[in-house]
Structures are given as structure tokens and as C-alpha cells.
Write a protein that holds these residues in place. Structure first.
Motif, mmCIF file in Angstrom:
data_model
loop_
_atom_site.group_PDB
_atom_site.id
_atom_site.type_symbol
_atom_site.label_atom_id
_atom_site.label_comp_id
_atom_site.label_asym_id
_atom_site.label_seq_id
_atom_site.Cartn_x
_atom_site.Cartn_y
_atom_site.Cartn_z
ATOM 1 N N GLN B 2 0.825 -1.205 0.000
ATOM 2 C CA GLN B 2 0.000 0.000 0.000
ATOM 3 C C GLN B 2 0.865 1.264 0.000
ATOM 4 O OE1 GLN B 2 -2.751 -0.236 3.235
ATOM 5 N NE2 GLN B 2 -3.757 1.653 2.582
ATOM 6 N N GLN B 3 0.400 2.288 -0.710
ATOM 7 C CA GLN B 3 1.168 3.528 -0.758
ATOM 8 C C GLN B 3 0.811 4.441 0.400
ATOM 9 O OE1 GLN B 3 0.692 5.615 -4.402
ATOM 10 N NE2 GLN B 3 2.546 4.753 -5.263
ATOM 11 N N ALA B 4 1.845 5.073 0.975
ATOM 12 C CA ALA B 4 1.588 6.039 2.046
ATOM 13 C C ALA B 4 1.804 7.461 1.541
ATOM 14 C CB ALA B 4 2.499 5.777 3.228
ATOM 15 N N SER B 6 2.255 9.747 -2.145
ATOM 16 C CA SER B 6 2.268 9.801 -3.594
ATOM 17 C C SER B 6 2.432 11.255 -4.028
ATOM 18 C CB SER B 6 0.951 9.233 -4.129
ATOM 19 O OG SER B 6 0.785 9.624 -5.472
ATOM 20 N N SER B 26 7.011 8.144 -4.752
ATOM 21 C CA SER B 26 6.022 7.439 -3.941
ATOM 22 C C SER B 26 6.740 6.618 -2.875
ATOM 23 C CB SER B 26 5.138 6.547 -4.819
ATOM 24 O OG SER B 26 5.913 5.516 -5.354
ATOM 25 N N SER B 29 3.829 1.986 2.772
ATOM 26 C CA SER B 29 3.280 2.323 4.081
ATOM 27 C C SER B 29 4.179 1.933 5.254
ATOM 28 C CB SER B 29 1.912 1.686 4.266
ATOM 29 O OG SER B 29 2.056 0.301 4.091
ATOM 30 N N ARG B 67 -0.203 13.565 -2.229
ATOM 31 C CA ARG B 67 -1.224 12.831 -1.471
ATOM 32 C C ARG B 67 -0.539 11.960 -0.423
ATOM 33 N NH1 ARG B 67 -4.392 9.471 -5.488
ATOM 34 N NH2 ARG B 67 -2.377 9.492 -6.549
ATOM 35 N N ASP B 69 -1.265 9.159 2.951
ATOM 36 C CA ASP B 69 -2.222 8.319 3.682
ATOM 37 C C ASP B 69 -2.102 8.656 5.165
ATOM 38 O OD1 ASP B 69 -3.786 6.489 4.878
ATOM 39 O OD2 ASP B 69 -2.787 4.707 4.040
ATOM 40 N N ASP B 72 -6.909 7.491 6.405
ATOM 41 C CA ASP B 72 -8.113 7.165 5.632
ATOM 42 C C ASP B 72 -7.806 7.002 4.151
ATOM 43 O OD1 ASP B 72 -9.475 7.837 8.075
ATOM 44 O OD2 ASP B 72 -9.288 9.939 7.483
ATOM 45 N N GLY B 73 -6.691 6.402 3.814
ATOM 46 C CA GLY B 73 -6.310 6.271 2.416
ATOM 47 C C GLY B 73 -5.664 7.551 1.915
ATOM 48 N N LEU B 74 -5.188 7.519 0.671
ATOM 49 C CA LEU B 74 -4.465 8.688 0.153
ATOM 50 C C LEU B 74 -5.392 9.898 0.050
ATOM 51 C CD1 LEU B 74 -2.245 7.179 -2.695
ATOM 52 C CD2 LEU B 74 -1.509 8.009 -0.460
ATOM 53 N N GLU B 75 -4.908 11.050 0.530
ATOM 54 C CA GLU B 75 -5.695 12.292 0.427
ATOM 55 C C GLU B 75 -4.789 13.448 0.029
ATOM 56 O OE1 GLU B 75 -6.698 12.153 4.766
ATOM 57 O OE2 GLU B 75 -6.003 14.246 4.714
#
Lengths: 300, 261
Positions: B2-4, B6, B26, B29, B67, B69, B72-75
Motif C-alpha cells: 500500500q502507498q503512504a 504519492s 512514492s 506504508s 497525497r 495516507d 483514511d487512504g491517500l488524500e
């Protein structure tokens, strides 16, 4: 300086400077004590009134300095009460929020206020009362409140500029660290910067305090009188030590009266020293609390 | 994995001079991502773009998309037309913990260094603060050394201890990402190794972005190694991390333009 004095002489000159200061202070103290010690007694403070009754306000003191001491204390505290909050806020605004243009403008206004001679401030207060009596409030009169307000204006620049400079001197790294921890600007100022600046701010408060305690020109035009007893209220006239000293110096009839003037000067000096000491004590207590220092190390 | 983090086409300019140009990056996590590059290559600015700290330094222009994480996921962390509302800056910085090159303890007691942000930013109770202080100090291996003098000035600790305290302070705020800007640069070898051990342990849980000037340290720690050159990315290694000599050589053979400038 480098070319003029060899290094050893330079060091000695530097050592001489604080020594000179010490000598001047000691000389002044010696002079005051020598002239005033004979008058120093409870009688000087309370006259014929029993001291306890006088301190509790149950009996009036007519021929002692106690009402003047109390008047000066009230005056100084009231002045600080009026000047401290706006002074702090203005200093914080100038250091942290103002853009360059408004900082320059307000800074200039503060400099002008700082340079105002106290007699001018006294005249301002006096004219204000004359104006009020002729217009909105015919019953207005010179009073403790008016004196404190004029003195507050006089000492405001001390508090503003000390607050401003103390905040400006805090390194940028500390601000960035605080922001990086997630503190907002207001929280950073309240919790990190102000505790750091408290020493500088306290220095401004002490200056303000000393000036309010010694000033004579303002109060003689705005409410101080030679004989009124303890101040009855904010809107009443009052006695003050510097005015008593001035009055004695101008009107003394014999050597005893002159000695009592010097005694009053010694009491004023002691009162100022006490206030300064209290200010430092408060500063230390505040620092210890805000920095979380205590001898052992348990979590509290 | 999973990406933390980006980052797409990130450019940063201060006062019309461009510091970072078209960076895409990128990070996973967990694990340590090391950024290397010469002084002035933009590593620190890149790090500060991830918690929007550049904005506290001066008038800055940031473009591109970042973005993270944060739970709650990438934002997106910078507002744009696509995502006009982003997380408030204070919350972002709390969630992206940062440790600076020289230890930056607050001029308060050791305990207060950790307690103050918890109280002011997280509004925690006394008990919660006390327990979190202990946990975070244990995480950085400092508890046994200083638990008996938490009420003394943090400035009296050694450099290595101060730096670990700064790390504990960031950890106590429960970050989602850790940024470290040459955290061992001002420490001796032993204290530096101490921090490295802590970081290796932390990287199991957190994505760690570490700027390093030391090629040996970089290759020793990196699960991903990124080489910066004059505000751009020169290379990224995520599987076969080169050894220290190779990284050194890579940094030396920068374009002649750089040497001239």
C-alpha cells in the motif's frame, strides 16, 4: 578603541564601568540614609495614630506618610492594571501579526508616546478634565483614576516595546518547531513564545512600575494633593510619596521637616524595591510553572 | 504494498527561484526511504513540502499533487480544483511527524516537551499524557535513562538524548508518517547508531522518509533510495540498493553545470 587602548587597559576599563555604577548607587543610598535616618520611625509613617488602626483604615493619619504610601501603591497597581493588558496585546500584535507598514506606523506612534515629557501628559489629563467639566460631565474632577490613566499612557510604550522585542528575539527555529508539532499560530504564541519572552516582558513591567511610582509631574496636575488621607475611591483625590517629597522639599520650615522629606524618599525607594522584587518573584514562579521544572522527575 | 505517499509533478519556488522541479515520488506504508543529494539539491524542501512547513518559511509557490495516507487512504494535502478542501494545516503537521537536523527541544522540562503538544494540540487528560509520555520514551529507548529526571531542563540532555526526545515527542502525537531531516548529522557515531536502531524498529510500523548526507548510513538503512540533483530526482532505487561507493560516485558525477553554479 582597539588602537587607542592596549588589551589589559581595555579589560580594566570594562571592569571599572560596573564599579562606577555600584559606587553611584551606594553613594546615593548613603546620602539618603545619612540625611533621612533620623526621621525614620513609625512616627514618620503614622504620626500620632496607632499603626494597627491606621493600617486597617480604622483611624485617619493626618501627620504621617502612610496615606501617601497607600496612595502610591494604589496608583502603581491601578496604572499597571490599565496599561498591562493593552500593552501586551499591542506588543504581541506588532511582533507577530502586523505587516511591515502598520508595524512602522504604530512603532512611530509608540516612539512619540515614549518621548512625551510627563508634564505634557499631566497637562493633557488636566485639560481633559477641564473639557469634560465644560461639556459632558460637569462633576468630573482630578482623581486617582485620571492620574493612573495618564500614567498608564506614559508607561504603555515601555511594555509594548519590551514585549515586541522579547518576542522578536526568539529564534525562528523555535517557531518552526512549534508549527511542525501541529500548534496553530495562536497556540504557539500563547504556549511557546510568551513563556519564552516573559523575562523581557517582566523587564518592561518593572520599568513601567518604577516610572509610575516616581512620577510627580503627571500626578500633581491630575489628582495628587498634600493632605487627603487614604484614597477614598477611584474618583477621589489622593496622596502620593513623590508628591509628598516634592511638597516637603518646596515648603519645609525646619530641619526636622526636611529630614522627614528624606525619610519619605527612603520609603519610596524601599517601596519601589519591594514592587520590583515582587515582579521578579512572580516572573520566576511563572517560568517554573510554564516550563514544568521540578526537582525530582515524576510525571505530573 | 500500500502507498503512504504519492507525489506527482511537484514544483516548489521561493521568491521566483525554483527549488524543486517536477518531482514524482512514492513511498510504501512502512520502511525507510532515504533521500540523498548534495547540499542545496532540494531534499529538505521536499521534506517540508510533505507537511507544508515550507509555507512557514516565506512566500512559497507549490504546484503539483501531493497525497498522503493519514489514516483514511491517500488524500490531497494541497487544495486544488479537484479537491478544494483539505485537512487543516495543524492537523496535517501533527500527523506528519518531523525531526530536524539539530535537536530542537523546547526550552521546557523533559516531560513538558512531550506533554505540551499533547495538551495543546490533542487536549489529552493528565493521565493519558503521562502514559503516552512513558510509551513514547520507551519506544526511543530513553525511558530507563531519564525517567528519574523528567522534571529537569531538556536542554541539559546530551545531543543524542535530545534527538531521541524529539523523536519521542513526534511519536507521542501518533503520526501517520515520519520525516527526518539528517537526524544524526550533529551526533557522534554511537549516538547516531542509537537513532538508526530506533528508526529501523519504527520503520516496521511507519513510513519513514530520511534525508541523509552519509552514504554509508543511506545504504545501510534504505529500503528505497532516492537521489536528488539540483531540485530534480536523478534516480530511485527500491530493490537493488547500490553500495555506499556507488552512491558516492553517483553524487560526484553530477553535471558540470552544477559545479559551475
Amino acid at each position: 578603541m582597539h588602537a587607542m587602548f592596549p588589551p589589559t587597559l581595555r579589560v580594566w576599563l570594562l571592569r571599572l564601568a560596573p564599579l562606577l555604577l555600584l559606587l553611584i548607587v551606594l553613594g546615593l543610598l548613603f546620602f539618603l540614609v545619612q540625611k533621612g535616618h533620623s526621621a525614620l520611625s513609625l512616627n514618620l509613617l503614622f504620626g500620632d495614630t496607632p499603626p494597627l488602626m491606621a493600617v486597617l483604615g480604622q483611624a485617619a493619619v493626618w501627620n504621617g506618610l502612610w496615606p501617601a504610601c497607600a496612595g502610591t501603591l494604589y496608583l502603581v497597581l491601578l496604572t499597571l492594571l490599565l496599561a498591562l493588558f493593552p500593552g501586551l496585546c499591542c506588543g504581541i500584535y506588532l511582533a507577530e501579526y502586523a505587516n511591515r507598514r502598520s508595524a512602522l506606523g504604530i512603532g512611530l506612534a509608540m516612539d512619540i508616546l515614549a518621548g512625551t515629557p510627563s508634564i505634557v501628559m499631566g497637562l493633557f489629563g488636566f485639560t481633559l478634565i477641564v473639557f469634560l467639566r465644560r461639556t459632558f460631565c460637569p462633576s468630573a474632577n482630578t482623581s486617582l483614576l485620571l492620574s493612573a490613566a495618564c500614567l498608564a499612557l506614559l508607561v504603555l510604550p515601555n511594555i509594548v516595546s519590551n514585549t515586541r522585542e522579547a518576542l522578536a528575539a526568539i529564534p525562528r527555529e523555535l517557531r518552526i518547531t512549534a508549527l511542525a508539532l501541529g500548534l496553530g499560530k495562536n497556540a504557539m504564541i500563547r504556549h511557546i513564545l510568551l513563556p519564552q519572552a516573559v523575562h523581557g516582558i517582566a523587564a518592561g513591567v518593572v520599568l513601567a512600575l518604577a516610572r509610575a511610582a516616581e512620577d510627580t509631574a503627571v500626578i500633581m496636575l491630575t489628582g495628587a494633593v498634600a493632605n487627603s488621607g487614604l484614597p477614598a475611591g477611584l474618583l477621589d483625590r489622593f496622596e502620593a510619596l513623590p508628591f509628598s517629597i516634592y511638597y516637603t522639599a518646596a515648603e519645609y520650615q525646619n530641619a526636622d521637616e526636611l529630614a522627614s522629606g528624606f525619610g519619605a524618599a527612603l520609603i519610596l525607594l524601599a517601596l519601589s524595591a519591594l514592587l520590583v522584587f515582587l515582579a521578579h518573584l512572580l516572573e520566576r514562579r511563572f517560568l517554573q510553572r510554564s516550563r514544568g521544572y521540578h526537582a525530582t522527575g515524576h510525571l505530573c | 504494498m500500500q502507498q503512504a505517499i504519492s507525489v506527482e509533478h511537484l514544483s516548489v519556488s521561493f521568491d521566483r527561484s525554483r527549488i524543486l522541479q517536477d518531482i514524482s515520488f512514492s513511498a510504501a506504508s512502512c520502511g525507510i526511504n532515504v533521500l540523498v543529494g548534495r547540499s542545496g539539491s532540494g531534499k529538505t524542501t521536499f521534506l517540508r513540502a510533505l507537511n507544508r512547513l515550507n509555507e512557514t518559511i516565506g512566500p512559497v509557490r507549490t504546484s503539483g499533487r501531493v497525497r498522503l495516507d493519514l489514516g483514511d487512504g491517500l488524500e490531497d494535502i494541497y487544495p486544488s480544483e479537484a479537491s478544494p478542501s483539505v485537512r487543516p494545516m495543524n492537523e496535517l503537521r501533527r500527523l506528519v511527524g518531523m525531526v530536524f537536523q539539530s535537536p530542537r527541544v523546547l526550552p521546557v522540562s523533559i516531560a513538558e516537551n512531550i506533554a505540551l503538544p499533547l495538551r495543546v494540540v490533542r487536549h489529552l487528560s493528565k493521565d493519558a499524557i503521562a502514559s503516552r509520555t512513558e510509551t513514547s520514551l520507551r519506544q526511543v529507548g530513553l525511558w530507563s535513562e531519564i525517567s528519574h529526571r523528567l522534571g529537569t531542563a531538556a536542554e541539559n540532555l546530551s545531543g543524542g538524548q535530545q534527538q531521541r526526545l524529539c523523536l519521542a515527542r513526534a511519536l507521542a502525537l501518533e503520526p501517520a508518517i515520519l520525516l527526518l531531516d539528517e537526524p544524526t548529522a550533529s551526533l557522534d557515531v554511537h549516538a547516531g547508531r542509537n537513532i538508526e536502531e530506533v528508526l529501523t524498529e519504527l520503520a516496521r510500523k511507519y513510513p519513514v522518509i530520511l534525508v541523509s548526507h552519509n552514504c554509508r548510513q543511506a545504504t545501510r538503512l534504505a529500503q528505497q533510495l532516492t537521489v536528488f540533483e539540483r531540485g530534480s530526482l536523478r534516480a530511485t532505487f527500491s530493490r537493488d540498493i547500490p553500495d555506499a561507493e556507488e552512491v558516492n560516485a553517483l553524487l560526484k558525477e553530477e553535471t558540470p553545470e552544477y559545479d559551475a553554479g
